[in-house]
Scaffold this active site. Sequence first.
Site, mmCIF file in Angstrom:
data_model
loop_
_atom_site.group_PDB
_atom_site.id
_atom_site.type_symbol
_atom_site.label_atom_id
_atom_site.label_comp_id
_atom_site.label_asym_id
_atom_site.label_seq_id
_atom_site.Cartn_x
_atom_site.Cartn_y
_atom_site.Cartn_z
ATOM 1 N N ASP A 51 0.821 -1.207 0.000
ATOM 2 C CA ASP A 51 0.000 0.000 0.000
ATOM 3 C C ASP A 51 0.857 1.259 0.000
ATOM 4 O O ASP A 51 2.076 1.206 0.183
ATOM 5 C CB ASP A 51 -0.905 0.027 1.231
ATOM 6 C CG ASP A 51 -2.009 -1.014 1.177
ATOM 7 O OD1 ASP A 51 -2.423 -1.370 0.057
ATOM 8 O OD2 ASP A 51 -2.449 -1.460 2.249
ATOM 9 N N TYR A 109 6.436 -10.127 6.956
ATOM 10 C CA TYR A 109 6.437 -8.680 7.179
ATOM 11 C C TYR A 109 7.034 -8.364 8.544
ATOM 12 O O TYR A 109 6.955 -9.167 9.479
ATOM 13 C CB TYR A 109 5.009 -8.127 7.136
ATOM 14 C CG TYR A 109 4.419 -7.970 5.760
ATOM 15 C CD1 TYR A 109 4.483 -6.746 5.089
ATOM 16 C CD2 TYR A 109 3.781 -9.029 5.126
ATOM 17 C CE1 TYR A 109 3.928 -6.597 3.825
ATOM 18 C CE2 TYR A 109 3.221 -8.890 3.866
ATOM 19 C CZ TYR A 109 3.301 -7.666 3.224
ATOM 20 O OH TYR A 109 2.755 -7.516 1.977
#
EC number: 5.4.99.12
Length: 269
Positions: A51, A109
Amino acid sequence: MRIALGIEYDGSRYFGWQRQREVISVQAELEKALSRIANHPVSIQCAGRTDAGVHATGQVIHFDTHAIRSESAWTLGLNSNLPPDIAVRWVKEVDETFHARFSATARRYRYVIYNHNYRPAILGSGVSHYHETIDAALMHLAGQCLLGEQDFTSFRAIGCQSKTPWRNVTHLCVSRQGPYIVLDIRANAFLHHMVRNITGSLLLVGQGLKPVEWIAELLAAKDRNQAGPTAKAGGLYLVDVDYPAELALPQLPLGPLWLPDSAPGTTSF
């Protein structure tokens, strides 16, 4: 031929990974540089679309080309033509059946929190600043109920387009290194905003605003409205993508590169 690349980028000034009209994106910058070096239009596929404001140290892409270049020529040529906040970490020719997204078996992540009274001037866009007292051990304890294959409806974005909310989380660790708190999570795949929503909820536990058991209750509720706020984008990094061992893709330190890999909870698992 098909070529895979390992990519690192600071997502601060980009409107996400995906190419869009009238705004800058990581994909567009890479395709522009690749097309220049290959001397023909290049379209790329990535392992995971990030994003706006989200970073990567372990993004993987692939593209097809008829241009003959050595791996070092691709690397040096691309890094000379890319903006300073995007860099190629490795290049490898792969079989034409390889796909950066569909060949991947897991993604990893890290969410980096700078927990200090005062905001940082350096690395400010690469961490998420929280001045409140945070107990990383409580966050870690609360997060262990998220391990395994489960329905993560409570942690998916309202507009998430995935056909199923089920994901398999194989590792989740929260650790502190001085003022830095690192949430390290691996799963077969992630829902939209899943890591940031998990982080936002775990932070409420770490701040003493919710009990450890609350995360398990959220998971069972399957209701995004009951969960915590979405954590800010700036602290999130895509640090690794797993592929079958026979592909023999390069394995580099996970990053972010200024974060010591020797710190508790951030070594290889």
